[in-house]
Design an enzyme around this catalytic site. Structure first.
Site, PDB file in Angstrom:
ATOM      1  N   GLY A   1     -31.375   5.689  -6.100  1.00  0.00           N
ATOM      2  CA  GLY A   1     -32.660   5.556  -6.798  1.00  0.00           C
ATOM      3  C   GLY A   1     -32.843   4.070  -7.103  1.00  0.00           C
ATOM      4  O   GLY A   1     -31.930   3.408  -7.617  1.00  0.00           O
ATOM      5  N   ALA A   2     -34.040   3.559  -6.781  1.00  0.00           N
ATOM      6  CA  ALA A   2     -34.248   2.108  -6.813  1.00  0.00           C
ATOM      7  C   ALA A   2     -33.877   1.448  -8.150  1.00  0.00           C
ATOM      8  O   ALA A   2     -33.114   0.467  -8.165  1.00  0.00           O
ATOM      9  CB  ALA A   2     -35.690   1.799  -6.419  1.00  0.00           C
TER      10      ALA A   2
ATOM     11  N   ASP B   1     -39.367   2.802  -3.652  1.00  0.00           N
ATOM     12  CA  ASP B   1     -38.273   1.830  -3.530  1.00  0.00           C
ATOM     13  C   ASP B   1     -38.794   0.410  -3.376  1.00  0.00           C
ATOM     14  O   ASP B   1     -38.092  -0.554  -3.636  1.00  0.00           O
ATOM     15  CB  ASP B   1     -37.375   2.191  -2.345  1.00  0.00           C
ATOM     16  CG  ASP B   1     -36.557   3.417  -2.704  1.00  0.00           C
ATOM     17  OD1 ASP B   1     -37.115   4.525  -2.645  1.00  0.00           O
ATOM     18  OD2 ASP B   1     -35.395   3.256  -3.108  1.00  0.00           O
TER      19      ASP B   1
ATOM     20  N   ASN C   1     -41.193   4.863   0.129  1.00  0.00           N
ATOM     21  CA  ASN C   1     -40.399   5.839  -0.647  1.00  0.00           C
ATOM     22  C   ASN C   1     -39.643   6.722   0.343  1.00  0.00           C
ATOM     23  O   ASN C   1     -39.740   6.558   1.566  1.00  0.00           O
ATOM     24  CB  ASN C   1     -41.332   6.659  -1.558  1.00  0.00           C
ATOM     25  CG  ASN C   1     -40.557   7.477  -2.573  1.00  0.00           C
ATOM     26  OD1 ASN C   1     -39.672   6.947  -3.256  1.00  0.00           O
ATOM     27  ND2 ASN C   1     -40.847   8.757  -2.686  1.00  0.00           N
TER      28      ASN C   1
HETATM   29  O1  MRU Z   1     -32.079   7.315  -1.005  1.00  0.00           O
HETATM   30  P1  MRU Z   1     -32.364   7.405  -2.483  1.00  0.00           P
HETATM   31  O2  MRU Z   1     -31.927   8.706  -3.081  1.00  0.00           O
HETATM   32  O3  MRU Z   1     -31.832   6.204  -3.237  1.00  0.00           O
HETATM   33  O4  MRU Z   1     -33.951   7.363  -2.557  1.00  0.00           O
HETATM   34  C1  MRU Z   1     -34.571   7.412  -3.794  1.00  0.00           C
HETATM   35  C2  MRU Z   1     -36.036   7.475  -3.713  1.00  0.00           C
HETATM   36  O5  MRU Z   1     -36.617   7.483  -2.650  1.00  0.00           O
HETATM   37  C3  MRU Z   1     -36.780   7.445  -4.996  1.00  0.00           C
HETATM   38  O6  MRU Z   1     -37.986   8.145  -4.887  1.00  0.00           O
HETATM   39  C4  MRU Z   1     -37.089   5.975  -5.345  1.00  0.00           C
HETATM   40  O7  MRU Z   1     -35.910   5.222  -5.390  1.00  0.00           O
HETATM   41  C5  MRU Z   1     -37.797   5.837  -6.619  1.00  0.00           C
HETATM   42  S1  MRU Z   1     -36.693   6.157  -7.941  1.00  0.00           S
HETATM   43  C6  MRU Z   1     -37.405   6.063  -9.423  1.00  0.00           C
END
Ligand code: MRU
Length: 363
Positions: free
Chosen positions: A54-55, A241, A251
């Site tokens: 998650g970003a 992201d 995203n």
């Molecule tokens: O691959 P991930 O699980 O890190 O991807 C996360 C996402 O795509 C979320 O939607 C994004 O990071 C936003 S988190 C608030």
């Protein structure tokens, strides 16, 4: 947020004052395990293997990774080395670069003897700031979604991947307005895309909504369009992201298809985002680096068997190749509005600059 009555953030400093601790997200929803990070390499591995993901959480973990690097060796050479290692851990979430730029600007001018303490302090501030930003996204998002139901009828949201508190330090981005709505007594139900291939929706979003008591239903990724055609989704809300200066939203893979379906069906499509997820250096979403992950994430599934064991199975014919692009870009034209800690704006350069005027380019 609470897990079985106890308050947790996703990442925190351990009681010894140096070890960093985080919830291992690769084991949820079946096991709740806390991991210790003692070196920058531990932090890099945790980001790469998605123990933390998650970003916003990736940014926070990178900040603590830099603190661990300074604990071991606060030299210029190690500042450089740790920055490169962390930056290479995952390519798409711009929060990673944001956090490392921030730490570098703080630490580089300091004498070596002061770097360790300054890095830990700043990492903790970044975590506190993220929790507050996400709380505000929730408040602003709640005001926006209230407008969708003037009579207070039940709202049905659809979300993709996990942009809840597990993806941040606390509250979440896309899910923060949902938690705020639920806490305010608004009837809200969430359709949760399972989010193949890693199933962050089924494993993480469903888990955190269940822990918070928010009504929800997990659906196959392909079900969203059908539900929208039948009036069962009032709005979509996702995280990001990396969002470009012009409002293109990168995203989790599959977000774009949901935005297309939402557009075709007149369903509002919102993106919750904190300012460190905006990449002011990029205008066009096509310039965003898209992470390609291992094909094994597509060819295998992991879950709990009837006997309670965790097992991994192959689902492809032997020898069939698989590909795994992990993110996609939703063009700004498909986004109804961006919900930030400063307010709600159009997904456009003008919209973003109305909230962040300090980012206007000098004439
Ligand atoms: O691959 P991930 O699980 O890190 O991807 C996360 C996402 O795509 C979320 O939607 C994004 O990071 C936003 S988190 C608030």
């Amino acid at each position: 947020m609470k897990v079985d009555g106890k308050s947790y953030r996703t990442i925190w400093l351990g009681s010894d004052g140096t070890t960093v601790q985080a919830i291992d997200q690769t084991l949820l929803p079946h096991r709740f395990v806390i991991r210790d990070f003692r070196t920058v390499e531990d932090a890099v591995t945790a980001i790469r293997t998605m123990i933390v993901r998650g970003a916003p959480l990736i940014g926070a973990a990178a900040a603590y990774g830099m603190a661990l690097a300074m604990l071991a060796d606060p030299s210029d050479a190690n500042l450089e080395r740790a920055g490169k290692l962390l930056l290479a851990s995952r390519p798409t979430a711009v929060n990673l670069r944001w956090a490392l730029d921030d730490l570098r600007a703080l630490l580089a001018p300091l004498p070596m003897a002061k770097r360790r303490e300054a890095a830990y302090r700043r990492a903790a501030e970044i975590c506190d700031e993220d929790a507050e930003i996400c709380r505000r996204i929730g408040v602003n998002g709640l005001a926006e979604i209230k407008r969708l139901t003037p009579r207070g009828d039940r709202l049905n949201a659809l979300t993709h991947c996990n942009a809840g508190w597990l993806a941040t330090v606390d509250w979440g981005t896309a899910l923060s307005p949902i938690f705020h709505a639920h806490d305010a007594g608004m009837p809200v139900h969430v359709w949760v895309d399972e989010t193949r291939p890693r199933n962050q929706g089924a494993s993480l979003t469903a888990w955190e909504l269940a822990k918070h008591g928010v009504p929800h239903t997990v659906i196959a990724d392909n079900a969203g369009g059908h539900l929208m055609q039948h009036g069962k989704i009032d709005f979509c809300i996702v995280g990001t992201d990396r969002t470009t200066r012009r409002g293109d939203v990168c995203n989790k893979i599959g977000t774009y298809l949901k935005a297309l379906a939402a557009h075709d069906n007149g369903v509002p499509f919102y993106v919750g985002l904190p300012y460190p997820s905006i990449d002011w250096t990029i205008e066009d979403g096509a310039s965003i680096p898209i992470e390609e992950r291992s094909a094994v994430e597509v060819s295998r599934l992991t879950g709990r068997t009837d006997t309670g064991e965790i097992a991994t199975i192959d689902i492809l014919p032997e020898g069939s190749p698989a590909a795994n692009p992990a993110f996609d870009v939703t063009p700004a034209r498909l986004v109804t509005a961006l919900i930030t800690e400063r307010g709600v704006c159009a997904a456009s350069e003008a919209g973003l600059l109305s909230l962040y005027p300090e980012q206007a380019k000098a004439a």
